[in-house]
Structure formats: C-alpha cells, structure tokens
Design a protein around this motif. Sequence first.
Motif, PDB file in Angstrom:
ATOM      1  N   ALA A  49       0.850  -1.183   0.000  1.00  0.00           N
ATOM      2  CA  ALA A  49       0.000   0.000   0.000  1.00  0.00           C
ATOM      3  C   ALA A  49       0.890   1.239   0.000  1.00  0.00           C
ATOM      4  O   ALA A  49       1.765   1.389   0.859  1.00  0.00           O
ATOM      5  CB  ALA A  49      -0.911   0.012   1.215  1.00  0.00           C
ATOM      6  N   THR A  94      -1.957  -1.006  -3.960  1.00  0.00           N
ATOM      7  CA  THR A  94      -2.999  -0.031  -3.670  1.00  0.00           C
ATOM      8  C   THR A  94      -2.333   1.303  -3.349  1.00  0.00           C
ATOM      9  O   THR A  94      -1.358   1.343  -2.588  1.00  0.00           O
ATOM     10  CB  THR A  94      -3.860  -0.459  -2.466  1.00  0.00           C
ATOM     11  N   ALA A 104     -12.786   3.918  -5.712  1.00  0.00           N
ATOM     12  CA  ALA A 104     -11.495   3.424  -6.186  1.00  0.00           C
ATOM     13  C   ALA A 104     -11.478   3.439  -7.706  1.00  0.00           C
ATOM     14  O   ALA A 104     -12.519   3.433  -8.373  1.00  0.00           O
ATOM     15  CB  ALA A 104     -11.239   2.007  -5.674  1.00  0.00           C
ATOM     16  N   ASP A 146      -8.935   1.841 -11.003  1.00  0.00           N
ATOM     17  CA  ASP A 146      -7.785   1.037 -11.425  1.00  0.00           C
ATOM     18  C   ASP A 146      -7.148   1.638 -12.672  1.00  0.00           C
ATOM     19  O   ASP A 146      -7.852   1.975 -13.634  1.00  0.00           O
ATOM     20  CB  ASP A 146      -8.213  -0.402 -11.721  1.00  0.00           C
ATOM     21  N   THR A 172      -4.485  -0.118  -8.068  1.00  0.00           N
ATOM     22  CA  THR A 172      -5.751   0.353  -7.529  1.00  0.00           C
ATOM     23  C   THR A 172      -5.528   1.619  -6.713  1.00  0.00           C
ATOM     24  O   THR A 172      -4.766   1.623  -5.744  1.00  0.00           O
ATOM     25  CB  THR A 172      -6.400  -0.719  -6.624  1.00  0.00           C
ATOM     26  N   ARG A 188      -7.208   4.261  -4.242  1.00  0.00           N
ATOM     27  CA  ARG A 188      -8.350   4.368  -3.336  1.00  0.00           C
ATOM     28  C   ARG A 188      -8.393   5.770  -2.734  1.00  0.00           C
ATOM     29  O   ARG A 188      -7.400   6.263  -2.203  1.00  0.00           O
ATOM     30  CB  ARG A 188      -8.282   3.325  -2.225  1.00  0.00           C
ATOM     31  N   THR A 196      -7.542  -1.734   3.949  1.00  0.00           N
ATOM     32  CA  THR A 196      -6.739  -2.240   2.830  1.00  0.00           C
ATOM     33  C   THR A 196      -5.971  -3.498   3.207  1.00  0.00           C
ATOM     34  O   THR A 196      -5.769  -4.396   2.385  1.00  0.00           O
ATOM     35  CB  THR A 196      -5.763  -1.132   2.362  1.00  0.00           C
TER      36      THR A 196
END
Length: 355
Positions: free
Chosen positions: A4, A37, A50, A52, A57, A59, A81
């Motif tokens: 993340a 993410t 979100a 892509d 991805t 968010r 997440t």
Amino acid sequence: MHVAFVSMRTAQHHETGATERTRRVAEALAARGHEVTVCCARWWGGTLPAFDQNDVTYRAVTDEPAAGSFGSKLPFRLLKTKPDVVQAVNSPPGHVVAAKRACRLLRVPLVVDWWQDAGDDWVGYKRAARAANRVLVPSELVRTQVREHGAAEERIETVPESIDVDLVRDAPVDRRADIVYANDLDEGCNVESFLLALAELRTQTWRAAVIGDGPLRETTEETAADLRIDDRVAFLGDLPPEEFVPILKGARVFAQTAEHEPFATELLWALACGCIGLVEYQAGSSAHELVTGTGRGRRVTSPQELATAISDAADEPPRTRSENYAAYDHDAVLDRYLDVYREAIDERGFSLGLF
C-alpha cells in the motif's frame, strides 16, 4: 505481496520527482504480479471510491488534497486495505505519522520513500523519520538530510532513480546536438549558467539542445537571443525517453547546472548514453555524486569553468553507450525495493510465505 502506497497527491494530480517515483514503482510492482494499492486524494471523475489504472488500484481517502482531513482518515483506509507493507512519501510528514498508527495495529512495517523536504516543518519531519522502519533515499545528499532529522543510519537505504538500459542499448543515434541540457525550466533550473558557458564559446563550432519545458522557457529563449547564440541552441520541449535517448547518444557533453536535485535522473540517462557529464556544483543538488570517481565526468563551479570543460571535452573520444549503469536499470532498482520490503517484514517476524 500487497503493497500500500500513501501519497495524498499523485502524478495524476501533478507530476513531480516524488509523484513520478511513486507511480513508477507502483506500476512496476503491479507488472511483476504484486497487489498494489495507492491511498490518495481522488483524482478521477465521479464518486467511485477506487479507480484502477495500469493494474494499480487507487483508493480515495479524501475527495480533494487536504492535508488535515487526509491524515485523519488515512489510518481507517489502511486498516481496510490490509497490506503486507506500507510505503509512504515523506511529505506532508504528518501523513507518515498517521500511517504509522495503522501499521502498528496491522503489525506491518512502514517504509518511507524520502524524496525531499517540502516546507520547514522540522518537528514533523523528525517524527516522520523516527516513525519509519526503513527510510529510502535517492542519494547521499538526501541521506544526510534524513540523518539530521533523527533517522538511525542502519534504517536508511539508498535506492536511486532508474533508467531503461535496454532502451539505451537499442536506440538509434541522433547527432543533432553536441551539447545537451535537460531539466524542467522552472525556478532553480539555473539554465542561465549553461547558456553563459555556451556564450563563452561562441567563436567555436558547436550545436546545443535544451530539453524540457516549464514557466521559464520563454525567458530562457530570450536569454539565448540576448547572448546571440539562439541560432545554435534548439529548444526541444519535453521529450519522452524514446526521443531524448537518441539525442543523448549522439551528443558529446551533458551539462547539469540545476540548483535542486535529490537525484539527477537526466544526467544518469546521459552518462549511460556515453556523454561526458559536466556538473556545476550546487549545495542543494546530488548531481556531483554521479560523476565522482568516473572517467566521463567532471565537477565545475562557474559558467567559465563549464565553458573550459566543454572545450576540453572535444579531445575525448565520442561514445554512444556506457556499460557501467546496469545497476540503475528499472528491474534492478525494483529488486532493491523488494529486498527492503522483505527485510522489513522479516524483522517484524511476519514473513508468511508471501513471496
């Protein structure tokens, strides 16, 4: 592995050294099959939570970039997440501290990718440096800054910017310019030093190119005209690597004069393309690190010294490629990121066959 990233502003908001670095690493990890993410402010239209793009991805933590509300909501987004490791940009520093709160609950490591300080929040940066399990820096210049903020030396890892070595090898040679300058033409670019050096050499035969665009482009072109060298300096604007690499392969000299460079990526490309790298020393630039100890580089301290070095370079044999930069290839540098993630996870004792 699920990584993340925390970056309130992304390259889709505004392209900077930090946001481009984050996007490149995120997309490269996704291309390797990792789950990625990015927790950020919304940059896409509509109300989707979100979005892509290129297998990454994104968010939304907030609808707009707002440091206070982003920091307060970030821990909840990270808890939902559930990543294996969190990588946060260092600015704003409060977001690093907010990410740390979630990492403690998730029992995952926090890696901070430190590009440069933005603003004078010394207390905030000290907290951010101490919150990180690992701090990644692009250069020794930034390493020194992070140490001054209180990060322990053993937690700092140098991970440079990267280039496409295959592109350098396979690109054709474009000999339109003997001397090249490349940078965003904005405050701190110091392109004046480059043009003054060229003016010192106006009685010699040469062709130069300025690659890059920005708010100072018009002023820069006017300066070249005032110095009576505009007929030999081509202003090419922003070019993708596929277009500027051939020009670098055909050039003999690359001049680096910018005042602020956490990492001199354009200079790296030029050195890999066989250019002689001439760096005007600046206290806020790491560019001299790339030419120290090399046989194809030199540090100078003034436009006059730069002019002399350009003239001296005429005696050097031309090259279109150097074999010394494989460690800076995109894949090699991505491996260094992954090594840091794995070591950080292992130190916490939670390496659960994720790789």
